[in-house]
Design a protein around this motif. Structure first.
Motif, PDB file in Angstrom:
ATOM      1  N   ASN A   1      31.495 -11.075 -51.445  1.00  0.00           N
ATOM      2  CA  ASN A   1      32.894 -11.505 -51.296  1.00  0.00           C
ATOM      3  C   ASN A   1      33.317 -12.424 -52.439  1.00  0.00           C
ATOM      4  OD1 ASN A   1      33.187 -10.085 -48.911  1.00  0.00           O
ATOM      5  ND2 ASN A   1      32.675 -11.826 -47.610  1.00  0.00           N
TER       6      ASN A   1
ATOM      7  N   THR B   1      17.851 -15.653 -40.593  1.00  0.00           N
ATOM      8  CA  THR B   1      19.152 -15.838 -39.938  1.00  0.00           C
ATOM      9  C   THR B   1      20.295 -15.947 -40.954  1.00  0.00           C
ATOM     10  OG1 THR B   1      18.767 -18.232 -39.872  1.00  0.00           O
ATOM     11  CG2 THR B   1      18.157 -16.953 -37.910  1.00  0.00           C
ATOM     12  N   HIS B   2      19.961 -16.260 -42.207  1.00  0.00           N
ATOM     13  CA  HIS B   2      20.997 -16.418 -43.234  1.00  0.00           C
ATOM     14  C   HIS B   2      21.106 -15.212 -44.172  1.00  0.00           C
ATOM     15  CE1 HIS B   2      20.719 -20.687 -42.104  1.00  0.00           C
ATOM     16  NE2 HIS B   2      21.893 -20.845 -42.681  1.00  0.00           N
TER      17      HIS B   2
ATOM     18  N   GLN C   1      21.704 -11.817 -44.196  1.00  0.00           N
ATOM     19  CA  GLN C   1      22.873 -10.933 -44.249  1.00  0.00           C
ATOM     20  C   GLN C   1      24.137 -11.700 -44.621  1.00  0.00           C
ATOM     21  OE1 GLN C   1      22.638  -7.665 -44.263  1.00  0.00           O
ATOM     22  NE2 GLN C   1      20.439  -7.976 -44.008  1.00  0.00           N
ATOM     23  N   GLU C   2      24.254 -12.911 -44.104  1.00  0.00           N
ATOM     24  CA  GLU C   2      25.425 -13.729 -44.416  1.00  0.00           C
ATOM     25  C   GLU C   2      25.454 -14.095 -45.901  1.00  0.00           C
ATOM     26  OE1 GLU C   2      27.481 -18.013 -43.167  1.00  0.00           O
ATOM     27  OE2 GLU C   2      25.645 -17.339 -42.171  1.00  0.00           O
TER      28      GLU C   2
ATOM     29  N   ILE D   1      26.352 -22.276 -51.116  1.00  0.00           N
ATOM     30  CA  ILE D   1      26.106 -21.668 -49.803  1.00  0.00           C
ATOM     31  C   ILE D   1      24.720 -22.051 -49.279  1.00  0.00           C
ATOM     32  CG2 ILE D   1      27.644 -19.719 -50.243  1.00  0.00           C
ATOM     33  CD1 ILE D   1      25.117 -18.015 -50.773  1.00  0.00           C
TER      34      ILE D   1
ATOM     35  N   LYS E   1      24.144 -12.364 -48.415  1.00  0.00           N
ATOM     36  CA  LYS E   1      24.535 -11.161 -49.164  1.00  0.00           C
ATOM     37  C   LYS E   1      26.040 -10.929 -49.086  1.00  0.00           C
ATOM     38  CE  LYS E   1      20.152  -8.617 -48.740  1.00  0.00           C
ATOM     39  NZ  LYS E   1      19.490  -7.415 -48.165  1.00  0.00           N
ATOM     40  N   ALA E   2      26.595 -11.108 -47.896  1.00  0.00           N
ATOM     41  CA  ALA E   2      28.038 -10.901 -47.703  1.00  0.00           C
ATOM     42  C   ALA E   2      28.846 -11.931 -48.493  1.00  0.00           C
ATOM     43  CB  ALA E   2      28.383 -10.969 -46.225  1.00  0.00           C
ATOM     44  N   GLN E   3      28.399 -13.188 -48.469  1.00  0.00           N
ATOM     45  CA  GLN E   3      29.112 -14.248 -49.192  1.00  0.00           C
ATOM     46  C   GLN E   3      29.099 -13.993 -50.699  1.00  0.00           C
ATOM     47  OE1 GLN E   3      26.890 -17.553 -47.237  1.00  0.00           O
ATOM     48  NE2 GLN E   3      28.891 -18.508 -46.999  1.00  0.00           N
TER      49      GLN E   3
END
Length: 239
Positions: A233, A222-223, A225-226, A188, A228-230
């Protein structure tokens, strides 16, 4: 073929843990070998002197002589990617072993319920990490890098610099092109110029990704929160 070691000074505990591990192999439809030890010195000798390899080690923390924590510390330089499950009466040990990358803690008073799922999860993760490799091919060299050995990849001018367990490999391709060729969800972006292998992320702290090798990499705002979510998941779907 997976290799598991069980180390406990209690013979009956070793037999119980071995039976649970064998059941896990059958449930996961995986092939494996199990080595049983009742003294930590024998386990250490086999690894440090005879070069025995294990994917997973089940360790009792409270053993005479060396504690499980001390054994894990001595083993890590020889088996840096080994998964360790601690079996303990004192779960407070967990806070002392972040740097040892312990996979799971199982309380002795809940062995039957918790050990099976811990071993099963470890087997799934080990199999997930195995088998895939990134190939660098030029007129003068051919290099295959197992995915599980890649920590992260950075933009380096016109090159992509791949930091691995063995060092740094460079390929004259854009970061985006390498990411596309990897084609694996565990890789990622944490920044426009950096891709990280989620398998090696130990912690997200103060906007940094802390990796198993000790490196801390900045995650762009900018990355964040994304990322953490990735991670949530990914582990939610695989473990």
């Amino acid at each position: 073929m997976l290799h598991i070691a069980i180390c406990d000074d209690d013979n009956s505990a070793v037999a119980t843990h071995k039976k649970i591990a064998e059941t896990c192999f059958m449930q996961c439809k995986s092939a494996g070998e199990i080595a049983a030890y009742t003294t930590s010195d024998n386990l250490l000798y086999d690894i440090t002197e005879d070069g025995f390899f294990f994917d997973l080690i089940l360790l009792d923390i409270e053993m005479p002589g060396k504690t499980g924590m001390e054994i894990a510390e001595k083993i890590k330089p020889y088996l840096p990617n080994v998964k360790i499950i601690f079996i303990t009466s004192h779960i407070e040990y967990a806070i002392d072993a972040f740097e040892l990358s312990i996979f799971r803690y199982v309380p002795k008073n809940d062995i039957d319920k918790r050990l099976f799922s811990a071993i099963q999860d470890a087997i799934k993760l080990i199999e997930l990490e195995d088998g895939k490799a990134y190939t660098i091919q030029t007129n003068s060299r051919l290099e295959k890098i197992p995915y599980k050995e890649i920590y992260y990849i950075e933009r380096d001018g016109k090159n992509a610099s791949i930091l691995t367990v063995c060092g740094i490999s460079k390929v004259r391709k854009s970061l985006q092109q390498v990411h596309s060729e990897l084609n694996a969800e565990e890789f990622i972006y944490i920044d426009r110029g950096c891709i990280v292998n989620m398998i090696h992320i130990m912690q997200i702290k103060d906007g940094m990704a802390v990796l198993k090798n000790g490196d801390s990499l900045p995650i762009s705002r900018t990355h964040l929160q994304e990322v953490k979510a990735q991670i949530n998941n990914y582990w939610g779907s695989h473990i």
